[in-house]
Design a protein around this motif. Sequence first.
Motif, PDB file in Angstrom:
ATOM      1  N   ASN A 347       0.827  -1.202   0.000  1.00 46.24           N
ATOM      2  CA  ASN A 347       0.000   0.000   0.000  1.00 46.24           C
ATOM      3  C   ASN A 347       0.865   1.256   0.000  1.00 46.24           C
ATOM      4  O   ASN A 347       0.737   2.106   0.866  1.00 46.24           O
ATOM      5  CB  ASN A 347      -0.931   0.018   1.230  1.00 46.24           C
ATOM      6  N   ARG A 348       1.761   1.371  -0.990  1.00 46.17           N
ATOM      7  CA  ARG A 348       2.679   2.506  -0.973  1.00 46.17           C
ATOM      8  C   ARG A 348       1.931   3.829  -1.092  1.00 46.17           C
ATOM      9  O   ARG A 348       2.319   4.821  -0.476  1.00 46.17           O
ATOM     10  CB  ARG A 348       3.701   2.381  -2.106  1.00 46.17           C
ATOM     11  N   GLN A 349       0.854   3.875  -1.909  1.00 45.64           N
ATOM     12  CA  GLN A 349       0.130   5.137  -2.045  1.00 45.64           C
ATOM     13  C   GLN A 349      -0.612   5.509  -0.767  1.00 45.64           C
ATOM     14  O   GLN A 349      -1.030   6.652  -0.607  1.00 45.64           O
ATOM     15  CB  GLN A 349      -0.847   5.089  -3.230  1.00 45.64           C
ATOM     16  N   LYS A 350      -0.760   4.558   0.162  1.00 45.25           N
ATOM     17  CA  LYS A 350      -1.383   4.838   1.448  1.00 45.25           C
ATOM     18  C   LYS A 350      -0.376   4.844   2.596  1.00 45.25           C
ATOM     19  O   LYS A 350      -0.741   5.151   3.731  1.00 45.25           O
ATOM     20  CB  LYS A 350      -2.456   3.786   1.747  1.00 45.25           C
ATOM     21  N   ALA A 351       0.880   4.507   2.284  1.00 41.38           N
ATOM     22  CA  ALA A 351       1.869   4.333   3.349  1.00 41.38           C
ATOM     23  C   ALA A 351       2.128   5.619   4.110  1.00 41.38           C
ATOM     24  O   ALA A 351       2.327   5.609   5.333  1.00 41.38           O
ATOM     25  CB  ALA A 351       3.179   3.785   2.768  1.00 41.38           C
ATOM     26  N   GLY A 352       2.144   6.762   3.408  1.00 39.48           N
ATOM     27  CA  GLY A 352       2.376   8.024   4.087  1.00 39.48           C
ATOM     28  C   GLY A 352       1.309   8.319   5.120  1.00 39.48           C
ATOM     29  O   GLY A 352       1.605   8.671   6.265  1.00 39.48           O
ATOM     30  N   ALA A 353       0.033   8.152   4.714  1.00 36.26           N
ATOM     31  CA  ALA A 353      -1.072   8.389   5.645  1.00 36.26           C
ATOM     32  C   ALA A 353      -1.041   7.393   6.795  1.00 36.26           C
ATOM     33  O   ALA A 353      -1.263   7.758   7.962  1.00 36.26           O
ATOM     34  CB  ALA A 353      -2.403   8.303   4.905  1.00 36.26           C
ATOM     35  N   LEU A 354      -0.743   6.123   6.488  1.00 41.14           N
ATOM     36  CA  LEU A 354      -0.694   5.114   7.533  1.00 41.14           C
ATOM     37  C   LEU A 354       0.412   5.413   8.540  1.00 41.14           C
ATOM     38  O   LEU A 354       0.219   5.310   9.753  1.00 41.14           O
ATOM     39  CB  LEU A 354      -0.477   3.733   6.906  1.00 41.14           C
ATOM     40  N   LYS A 355       1.573   5.804   8.031  1.00 45.08           N
ATOM     41  CA  LYS A 355       2.684   6.103   8.935  1.00 45.08           C
ATOM     42  C   LYS A 355       2.365   7.313   9.799  1.00 45.08           C
ATOM     43  O   LYS A 355       2.658   7.331  11.004  1.00 45.08           O
ATOM     44  CB  LYS A 355       3.963   6.342   8.131  1.00 45.08           C
ATOM     45  N   LEU A 356       1.745   8.341   9.198  1.00 36.23           N
ATOM     46  CA  LEU A 356       1.381   9.525   9.971  1.00 36.23           C
ATOM     47  C   LEU A 356       0.360   9.176  11.046  1.00 36.23           C
ATOM     48  O   LEU A 356       0.498   9.580  12.208  1.00 36.23           O
ATOM     49  CB  LEU A 356       0.835  10.605   9.041  1.00 36.23           C
ATOM     50  N   ILE A 357      -0.673   8.410  10.679  1.00 35.44           N
ATOM     51  CA  ILE A 357      -1.733   8.070  11.637  1.00 35.44           C
ATOM     52  C   ILE A 357      -1.204   7.159  12.739  1.00 35.44           C
ATOM     53  O   ILE A 357      -1.399   7.419  13.934  1.00 35.44           O
ATOM     54  CB  ILE A 357      -2.915   7.405  10.904  1.00 35.44           C
ATOM     55  N   VAL A 358      -0.523   6.072  12.327  1.00 37.27           N
ATOM     56  CA  VAL A 358      -0.011   5.111  13.311  1.00 37.27           C
ATOM     57  C   VAL A 358       1.045   5.775  14.195  1.00 37.27           C
ATOM     58  O   VAL A 358       1.043   5.617  15.422  1.00 37.27           O
ATOM     59  CB  VAL A 358       0.573   3.874  12.605  1.00 37.27           C
ATOM     60  N   GLY A 359       1.950   6.534  13.571  1.00 37.18           N
ATOM     61  CA  GLY A 359       3.001   7.187  14.343  1.00 37.18           C
ATOM     62  C   GLY A 359       2.453   8.187  15.349  1.00 37.18           C
ATOM     63  O   GLY A 359       2.877   8.211  16.508  1.00 37.18           O
ATOM     64  N   THR A 360       1.498   9.010  14.916  1.00 39.54           N
ATOM     65  CA  THR A 360       0.906   9.992  15.823  1.00 39.54           C
ATOM     66  C   THR A 360       0.198   9.310  16.984  1.00 39.54           C
ATOM     67  O   THR A 360       0.337   9.708  18.150  1.00 39.54           O
ATOM     68  CB  THR A 360      -0.082  10.897  15.072  1.00 39.54           C
ATOM     69  N   ALA A 361      -0.571   8.257  16.664  1.00 41.41           N
ATOM     70  CA  ALA A 361      -1.295   7.545  17.713  1.00 41.41           C
ATOM     71  C   ALA A 361      -0.340   6.921  18.724  1.00 41.41           C
ATOM     72  O   ALA A 361      -0.539   7.029  19.954  1.00 41.41           O
ATOM     73  CB  ALA A 361      -2.187   6.475  17.094  1.00 41.41           C
ATOM     74  N   LEU A 362       0.722   6.266  18.226  1.00 38.84           N
ATOM     75  CA  LEU A 362       1.672   5.619  19.127  1.00 38.84           C
ATOM     76  C   LEU A 362       2.421   6.638  19.981  1.00 38.84           C
ATOM     77  O   LEU A 362       2.648   6.416  21.179  1.00 38.84           O
ATOM     78  CB  LEU A 362       2.664   4.781  18.324  1.00 38.84           C
ATOM     79  N   VAL A 363       2.805   7.767  19.362  1.00 34.32           N
ATOM     80  CA  VAL A 363       3.516   8.801  20.119  1.00 34.32           C
ATOM     81  C   VAL A 363       2.636   9.338  21.237  1.00 34.32           C
ATOM     82  O   VAL A 363       3.085   9.488  22.389  1.00 34.32           O
ATOM     83  CB  VAL A 363       3.962   9.937  19.184  1.00 34.32           C
ATOM     84  N   VAL A 364       1.377   9.623  20.939  1.00 31.32           N
ATOM     85  CA  VAL A 364       0.461  10.147  21.954  1.00 31.32           C
ATOM     86  C   VAL A 364       0.256   9.129  23.073  1.00 31.32           C
ATOM     87  O   VAL A 364       0.269   9.474  24.268  1.00 31.32           O
ATOM     88  CB  VAL A 364      -0.883  10.535  21.318  1.00 31.32           C
ATOM     89  N   ILE A 365       0.087   7.862  22.694  1.00 32.40           N
ATOM     90  CA  ILE A 365      -0.127   6.813  23.701  1.00 32.40           C
ATOM     91  C   ILE A 365       1.096   6.683  24.612  1.00 32.40           C
ATOM     92  O   ILE A 365       0.980   6.633  25.847  1.00 32.40           O
ATOM     93  CB  ILE A 365      -0.441   5.470  23.014  1.00 32.40           C
ATOM     94  N   VAL A 366       2.281   6.644  23.994  1.00 30.93           N
ATOM     95  CA  VAL A 366       3.513   6.477  24.785  1.00 30.93           C
ATOM     96  C   VAL A 366       3.752   7.704  25.665  1.00 30.93           C
ATOM     97  O   VAL A 366       4.113   7.573  26.849  1.00 30.93           O
ATOM     98  CB  VAL A 366       4.709   6.211  23.857  1.00 30.93           C
ATOM     99  N   TRP A 367       3.556   8.900  25.105  1.00 27.98           N
ATOM    100  CA  TRP A 367       3.699  10.111  25.922  1.00 27.98           C
ATOM    101  C   TRP A 367       2.759  10.078  27.127  1.00 27.98           C
ATOM    102  O   TRP A 367       3.146  10.402  28.244  1.00 27.98           O
ATOM    103  CB  TRP A 367       3.377  11.340  25.083  1.00 27.98           C
ATOM    104  N   THR A 368       1.508   9.686  26.885  1.00 31.12           N
ATOM    105  CA  THR A 368       0.514   9.657  27.964  1.00 31.12           C
ATOM    106  C   THR A 368       0.914   8.657  29.043  1.00 31.12           C
ATOM    107  O   THR A 368       0.858   8.953  30.247  1.00 31.12           O
ATOM    108  CB  THR A 368      -0.868   9.309  27.410  1.00 31.12           C
TER     109      THR A 368
END
Length: 449
Positions: A347-368
């Motif tokens: 899903n390369r055409q979706k990889a950017g959105a997936l990385k942004l969404i997954v990365g943001t979610a994981l960062v927020v969860i870990v920070w919390t």
Amino acid sequence: MIGKLFRFLVLRVIRVFYSPMEVSNDRLAEAAPATVFVLNHPNGVLDPVTLMAVLGRPITFLAKSTPFGYASSRWAMRQFGAVPIYRAKDIGLRGGAEDEGDMKARNEKTFAKCRAILRGGNAVALFPEGTSHTEPTMMPMRTGAARIALSAADALDWKGLQVVPVGLWYENSTQFRSTVLVVPGKPLAISSFREAYQEDPWKAVQDLTVLIGQGLQKVVLEAETTELLKSAPFIAAWTEPKGHKPDLPVRQAWAAQLLEGYRKMHATDPDRVAEIERAARQYARTLYTLGIKDPWKLEEPRPVLWYAVRRALLLLVWSPPALVGTVLSYVPYRLSAYIVRHHFPDNRQKAGALKLIVGTALVVIVWTLKAVVTGVFAGVLWGVALAALGPLCGYVAIRWSEVARKLREVVRAGWLRWHRESLVRYLAAERQRLAAKIQCAMADLRSAG
């Protein structure tokens, strides 16, 4: 309120994910209130968000209907003013139409809503290719954009409506902190279709669709192969005719000329093209071997010592918050890249959105979680402080790594100029020879008409 906060955060996050994010000219700012923006579609759901981030005003965009079949994605899409477009291949799927007749009826409601939005003096964004893809050339244009534009222009008595082609270029759509360039084209002359639309609406739609495709071709980089498309901006950066390092818009404009010249000369003089390709590959291999990404740092040297001292002091000052940001964000950052790479490899055409969404979610969860743990063991105030300062420290960590990387490049270039002067002169000569070959070939093409 929650929706506005969500939209605000997404638009800020995408500017952190992609940097720099530049616009090549003032045509976006000069666009009329009632404008149909037509764009290429290389990066999935992030394409309309990218346009919104640089446009700075509300915009409605058409999106495939299937995400609207799920409550969470439907809510998220609606916060950005998205309206569904129903595709034949989605018939029977969740969020899709029931049959062909239902698809036509639903799409007509969507088109009517877009016309109402334009009549109200607001903007609409569409992707005439109909789907997101990573091919090096654009797909055939669909007629939806032309149908909406012409019917809206007719309702507005052919006054005040613009159609503006917009090209989106991502240096690497899946890479964090890579470059994005938005290239608005000249507004298309919709008023000239007035008589044609009144005489034969369908032919006018087809003619405008062709014009939209031509407008996009002027602002979108296209090539015969993905390798050629990726290499053209780098070759353009090395061979800009004015003989100095070009800024991003100038580089992209020159890359577009090079690709057009390549297409013409490949058909008429393939041996000359092959010679230029060999020279470019040899130069690129030499730079890669030496660890040089920007050869202009060798030819346009800045005072290395003073630059290095100032940047080293800046890094020293930034080190404490950068260390905190790295500790907070490193694991979720790496984990998001792993998840996208190994679980969504096709899903390369979706990889950017997936990385942004997954990365943001994981960062927020870990920070919390880390803020909560800190609050439990060190006290509530420390936990609150960590939660409040976490985003700032994360951003400082990003900037620290970027400044450190630039410092390494400048110091390395300075070392080569000081200790390997003959090699630097050789590289400069090679770049100039490559530039001369390309510029001579382009001049021959122009003189040949």
